[in-house]
Design a protein around this motif. Structure first.
Motif, PDB file in Angstrom:
ATOM      1  N   ASN A   3       0.839  -1.190   0.000  1.00  0.00           N
ATOM      2  CA  ASN A   3       0.000   0.000   0.000  1.00  0.00           C
ATOM      3  C   ASN A   3       0.884   1.254   0.000  1.00  0.00           C
ATOM      4  O   ASN A   3       2.092   1.182   0.171  1.00  0.00           O
ATOM      5  CB  ASN A   3      -0.964  -0.014   1.200  1.00  0.00           C
ATOM      6  CG  ASN A   3      -0.250   0.027   2.525  1.00  0.00           C
ATOM      7  OD1 ASN A   3       0.819   0.598   2.665  1.00  0.00           O
ATOM      8  ND2 ASN A   3      -0.854  -0.583   3.530  1.00  0.00           N
ATOM      9  N   ASN A   4       0.266   2.415  -0.210  1.00  0.00           N
ATOM     10  CA  ASN A   4       1.028   3.658  -0.316  1.00  0.00           C
ATOM     11  C   ASN A   4       1.777   4.007   0.954  1.00  0.00           C
ATOM     12  O   ASN A   4       2.778   4.698   0.913  1.00  0.00           O
ATOM     13  CB  ASN A   4       0.110   4.815  -0.713  1.00  0.00           C
ATOM     14  CG  ASN A   4      -0.248   4.763  -2.176  1.00  0.00           C
ATOM     15  OD1 ASN A   4       0.397   4.076  -2.960  1.00  0.00           O
ATOM     16  ND2 ASN A   4      -1.278   5.482  -2.546  1.00  0.00           N
ATOM     17  N   ARG A   5       1.294   3.547   2.093  1.00  0.00           N
ATOM     18  CA  ARG A   5       1.963   3.837   3.352  1.00  0.00           C
ATOM     19  C   ARG A   5       3.361   3.242   3.359  1.00  0.00           C
ATOM     20  O   ARG A   5       4.255   3.761   4.009  1.00  0.00           O
ATOM     21  CB  ARG A   5       1.129   3.269   4.502  1.00  0.00           C
ATOM     22  CG  ARG A   5       1.638   3.588   5.878  1.00  0.00           C
ATOM     23  CD  ARG A   5       0.629   3.138   6.894  1.00  0.00           C
ATOM     24  NE  ARG A   5       0.998   2.463   8.083  1.00  0.00           N
ATOM     25  CZ  ARG A   5       2.104   1.835   8.419  1.00  0.00           C
ATOM     26  NH1 ARG A   5       3.063   1.746   7.592  1.00  0.00           N
ATOM     27  NH2 ARG A   5       2.290   1.262   9.576  1.00  0.00           N
ATOM     28  N   ASN A   6       3.566   2.161   2.636  1.00  0.00           N
ATOM     29  CA  ASN A   6       4.863   1.498   2.609  1.00  0.00           C
ATOM     30  C   ASN A   6       5.554   1.697   1.260  1.00  0.00           C
ATOM     31  O   ASN A   6       6.270   0.827   0.785  1.00  0.00           O
ATOM     32  CB  ASN A   6       4.701   0.015   2.901  1.00  0.00           C
ATOM     33  CG  ASN A   6       4.291  -0.208   4.345  1.00  0.00           C
ATOM     34  OD1 ASN A   6       4.495   0.644   5.191  1.00  0.00           O
ATOM     35  ND2 ASN A   6       3.704  -1.343   4.612  1.00  0.00           N
ATOM     36  N   ARG A  40      19.046   5.171   0.426  1.00  0.00           N
ATOM     37  CA  ARG A  40      19.302   4.461   1.694  1.00  0.00           C
ATOM     38  C   ARG A  40      18.284   4.856   2.753  1.00  0.00           C
ATOM     39  O   ARG A  40      17.765   4.008   3.480  1.00  0.00           O
ATOM     40  CB  ARG A  40      20.715   4.763   2.187  1.00  0.00           C
ATOM     41  CG  ARG A  40      21.785   4.084   1.393  1.00  0.00           C
ATOM     42  CD  ARG A  40      23.148   4.386   1.968  1.00  0.00           C
ATOM     43  NE  ARG A  40      24.184   3.861   1.093  1.00  0.00           N
ATOM     44  CZ  ARG A  40      25.293   4.495   0.772  1.00  0.00           C
ATOM     45  NH1 ARG A  40      25.543   5.696   1.255  1.00  0.00           N
ATOM     46  NH2 ARG A  40      26.180   3.946  -0.028  1.00  0.00           N
ATOM     47  N   ARG A  41      17.997   6.146   2.846  1.00  0.00           N
ATOM     48  CA  ARG A  41      17.044   6.621   3.844  1.00  0.00           C
ATOM     49  C   ARG A  41      15.638   6.106   3.537  1.00  0.00           C
ATOM     50  O   ARG A  41      14.903   5.692   4.428  1.00  0.00           O
ATOM     51  CB  ARG A  41      17.062   8.149   3.896  1.00  0.00           C
ATOM     52  CG  ARG A  41      16.149   8.723   4.933  1.00  0.00           C
ATOM     53  CD  ARG A  41      16.612   8.396   6.354  1.00  0.00           C
ATOM     54  NE  ARG A  41      15.680   8.950   7.304  1.00  0.00           N
ATOM     55  CZ  ARG A  41      14.970   8.242   8.178  1.00  0.00           C
ATOM     56  NH1 ARG A  41      15.140   6.939   8.258  1.00  0.00           N
ATOM     57  NH2 ARG A  41      14.134   8.817   8.984  1.00  0.00           N
ATOM     58  N   VAL A  46      11.022   2.504   4.753  1.00  0.00           N
ATOM     59  CA  VAL A  46      10.120   1.438   4.306  1.00  0.00           C
ATOM     60  C   VAL A  46      10.327   0.165   5.120  1.00  0.00           C
ATOM     61  O   VAL A  46       9.373  -0.498   5.516  1.00  0.00           O
ATOM     62  CB  VAL A  46      10.292   1.186   2.794  1.00  0.00           C
ATOM     63  CG1 VAL A  46       9.567  -0.064   2.354  1.00  0.00           C
ATOM     64  CG2 VAL A  46       9.810   2.391   2.005  1.00  0.00           C
ATOM     65  N   ARG A  47      11.586  -0.182   5.396  1.00  0.00           N
ATOM     66  CA  ARG A  47      11.881  -1.383   6.185  1.00  0.00           C
ATOM     67  C   ARG A  47      11.256  -1.261   7.573  1.00  0.00           C
ATOM     68  O   ARG A  47      10.643  -2.210   8.067  1.00  0.00           O
ATOM     69  CB  ARG A  47      13.390  -1.571   6.299  1.00  0.00           C
ATOM     70  CG  ARG A  47      13.784  -2.874   6.969  1.00  0.00           C
ATOM     71  CD  ARG A  47      15.289  -3.114   6.952  1.00  0.00           C
ATOM     72  NE  ARG A  47      15.770  -3.282   5.584  1.00  0.00           N
ATOM     73  CZ  ARG A  47      16.545  -2.401   4.931  1.00  0.00           C
ATOM     74  NH1 ARG A  47      16.944  -1.288   5.518  1.00  0.00           N
ATOM     75  NH2 ARG A  47      16.924  -2.627   3.696  1.00  0.00           N
ATOM     76  N   ARG A  48      11.377  -0.099   8.207  1.00  0.00           N
ATOM     77  CA  ARG A  48      10.800   0.099   9.545  1.00  0.00           C
ATOM     78  C   ARG A  48       9.279   0.068   9.532  1.00  0.00           C
ATOM     79  O   ARG A  48       8.648  -0.209  10.549  1.00  0.00           O
ATOM     80  CB  ARG A  48      11.293   1.409  10.148  1.00  0.00           C
ATOM     81  CG  ARG A  48      12.731   1.338  10.564  1.00  0.00           C
ATOM     82  CD  ARG A  48      13.172   2.595  11.230  1.00  0.00           C
ATOM     83  NE  ARG A  48      14.573   2.488  11.625  1.00  0.00           N
ATOM     84  CZ  ARG A  48      15.221   3.410  12.281  1.00  0.00           C
ATOM     85  NH1 ARG A  48      14.618   4.529  12.614  1.00  0.00           N
ATOM     86  NH2 ARG A  48      16.485   3.228  12.604  1.00  0.00           N
ATOM     87  N   ALA A  49       8.690   0.363   8.371  1.00  0.00           N
ATOM     88  CA  ALA A  49       7.224   0.340   8.247  1.00  0.00           C
ATOM     89  C   ALA A  49       6.710  -1.059   7.902  1.00  0.00           C
ATOM     90  O   ALA A  49       5.522  -1.245   7.668  1.00  0.00           O
ATOM     91  CB  ALA A  49       6.774   1.342   7.192  1.00  0.00           C
ATOM     92  N   GLY A  72       8.365  -7.048   2.018  1.00  0.00           N
ATOM     93  CA  GLY A  72       7.370  -6.699   1.011  1.00  0.00           C
ATOM     94  C   GLY A  72       7.146  -7.817   0.012  1.00  0.00           C
ATOM     95  O   GLY A  72       7.904  -8.777  -0.072  1.00  0.00           O
ATOM     96  N   ASN A  73       6.105  -7.688  -0.778  1.00  0.00           N
ATOM     97  CA  ASN A  73       5.761  -8.686  -1.778  1.00  0.00           C
ATOM     98  C   ASN A  73       6.308  -8.238  -3.131  1.00  0.00           C
ATOM     99  O   ASN A  73       5.758  -7.356  -3.766  1.00  0.00           O
ATOM    100  CB  ASN A  73       4.236  -8.852  -1.842  1.00  0.00           C
ATOM    101  CG  ASN A  73       3.820  -9.889  -2.849  1.00  0.00           C
ATOM    102  OD1 ASN A  73       4.602 -10.758  -3.208  1.00  0.00           O
ATOM    103  ND2 ASN A  73       2.588  -9.796  -3.300  1.00  0.00           N
TER     104      ASN A  73
END
Length: 82
Positions: A3-6, A40-41, A46-49, A72-73
């Motif tokens: 989703n857009n959040r990630n 990187r940031r 994204v990884r933390r989300a 993620g998928n």
């Protein structure tokens, strides 16, 4: 697909450097002087989300690359070599 959040986009900032932005966001999530640092940031955010997509743009705005951050998928996972 995530989703857009990630999802974060690495885009050029008109005043210099690179921004990390969520789709539809007015303000960037982060800013970096180089595209590599912004990537990187974005990956870290994204990884933390919980995983998702990092989409990197060229200076002219075209999409240059898209990377799935675990867990993620990935819509195009690498093929197993046998």
């Amino acid at each position: 697909m995530s989703n857009n959040r990630n999802r974060r986009h690495v885009v050029p900032n008109p005043d210099g450097g690179w921004d990390v932005k969520a789709p539809g966001a007015r303000r960037p999530s982060a800013h970096a002087s180089t595209q590599r640092d912004a990537q990187r940031r974005a990956s870290e955010i994204v990884r933390r989300a919980g995983g998702g997509e990092v989409v990197t743009h060229r200076p002219n705005g075209q999409i240059r690359d898209s990377d799935t951050i675990a867990p993620g998928n990935d819509p195009f996972p690498p093929r197993d070599s046998k």
